[in-house]
Scaffold this active site. Structure first.
Site, PDB file in Angstrom:
ATOM      1  N   ASP A 110     105.758 -13.371 -56.722  1.00 52.48           N
ATOM      2  CA  ASP A 110     105.852 -13.916 -57.760  1.00 52.48           C
ATOM      3  C   ASP A 110     104.781 -13.770 -58.689  1.00 52.48           C
ATOM      4  OD1 ASP A 110     105.585 -16.834 -59.221  1.00 52.48           O
ATOM      5  OD2 ASP A 110     108.025 -17.363 -58.382  1.00 52.48           O
ATOM      6  N   ILE A 111     104.672 -14.258 -59.728  1.00 49.71           N
ATOM      7  CA  ILE A 111     103.690 -13.911 -60.875  1.00 49.71           C
ATOM      8  C   ILE A 111     102.229 -15.043 -60.645  1.00 49.71           C
ATOM      9  CG2 ILE A 111     104.107 -11.964 -62.101  1.00 49.71           C
ATOM     10  CD1 ILE A 111     104.930 -14.189 -64.969  1.00 49.71           C
TER      11      ILE A 111
ATOM     12  N   ASN B  46     115.564 -24.300 -56.267  1.00 47.38           N
ATOM     13  CA  ASN B  46     115.589 -24.635 -58.009  1.00 47.38           C
ATOM     14  C   ASN B  46     117.043 -24.447 -58.087  1.00 47.38           C
ATOM     15  OD1 ASN B  46     112.774 -25.565 -57.229  1.00 47.38           O
ATOM     16  ND2 ASN B  46     112.057 -24.067 -58.559  1.00 47.38           N
TER      17      ASN B  46
ATOM     18  N   GLU C 139     113.808 -22.289 -63.863  1.00 47.98           N
ATOM     19  CA  GLU C 139     113.731 -21.302 -65.139  1.00 47.98           C
ATOM     20  C   GLU C 139     113.899 -20.721 -65.583  1.00 47.98           C
ATOM     21  OE1 GLU C 139     109.050 -21.139 -65.246  1.00 47.98           O
ATOM     22  OE2 GLU C 139     109.088 -23.320 -64.746  1.00 47.98           O
ATOM     23  N   VAL C 140     113.758 -20.047 -64.595  1.00 46.62           N
ATOM     24  CA  VAL C 140     115.314 -17.892 -64.840  1.00 46.62           C
ATOM     25  C   VAL C 140     116.798 -18.647 -64.556  1.00 46.62           C
ATOM     26  CG1 VAL C 140     115.334 -15.882 -64.153  1.00 46.62           C
ATOM     27  CG2 VAL C 140     113.245 -16.962 -64.681  1.00 46.62           C
TER      28      VAL C 140
ATOM     29  N   HIS D 101     118.131 -17.247 -57.695  1.00 52.01           N
ATOM     30  CA  HIS D 101     116.561 -17.120 -57.097  1.00 52.01           C
ATOM     31  C   HIS D 101     115.558 -17.675 -55.755  1.00 52.01           C
ATOM     32  CE1 HIS D 101     114.974 -18.608 -60.132  1.00 52.01           C
ATOM     33  NE2 HIS D 101     113.445 -19.282 -59.395  1.00 52.01           N
TER      34      HIS D 101
ATOM     35  N   HIS E 193     112.792 -19.044 -53.477  1.00 52.83           N
ATOM     36  CA  HIS E 193     111.259 -18.767 -53.124  1.00 52.83           C
ATOM     37  C   HIS E 193     110.788 -19.168 -51.749  1.00 52.83           C
ATOM     38  CE1 HIS E 193     110.117 -19.689 -57.975  1.00 52.83           C
ATOM     39  NE2 HIS E 193     111.466 -20.373 -57.472  1.00 52.83           N
TER      40      HIS E 193
END
Length: 104
Positions: free
Chosen positions: A30-31, A85, A93-94, A98, A100
Site C-alpha cells: 500500500d502506498i 472496507n 476508496e477504490v 481488496h 488489507h
C-alpha cells in the site's frame, strides 16, 4: 465496473511494489501504509466490493485468504489482520475488491 487504479496496476500500466502474483490475484505494498507491513491483495477479476461477491467468486475469496497466510509466513509476521472496507460509508476508496493485510 468502471476503470480503477487497481485495473491499471493489474495491467502493469502503473507501478506497484508487487510481492505476489498468480493467475487469480495480485498483492502489492500500500502506498499509504497503516502498519509496519501493509499489503493489498486483490483479485484480478474486477469485483467492485465484497458485497458484490457471487457464489461463482467464492473460490477467489478463499484463494485471497490462502495468499494472505502465505505472505504472513513468508514475511515472518508475528501478528497480522485482514481488513475489507465495503462501500463509501464503510471507508472503501477504490471500488475494486481488496483486502488489507496489516502486519507486525
Amino acid at each position: 465496473m468502471s476503470e480503477t487504479i487497481f485495473s491499471k496496476i493489474i495491467r502493469k500500466e502503473l507501478p506497484a511494489t508487487i510481492v505476489h502474483e498468480d493467475e487469480l490475484t495480485l498483492a502489492f505494498h500500500d502506498i499509504n501504509p497503516q502498519a509496519p507491513v501493509h499489503i493489498l491483495i486483490i483479485p484480478k477479476k474486477p469485483i467492485p466490493t465484497l458485497a458484490d461477491v457471487e457464489e461463482d467468486d467464492l473460490h477467489l475469496v478463499t484463494h485471497i485468504h490462502k495468499v494472505a497466510q502465505h505472505l504472513a509466513k513468508a514475511l515472518g509476521l508475528e501478528g497480522w489482520k485482514m481488513q475489507v472496507n465495503v462501500g463509501a460509508k464503510g471507508g472503501q476508496e477504490v471500488f475494486h475488491l481488496h483486502y488489507h493485510l496489516l502486519g507486525w
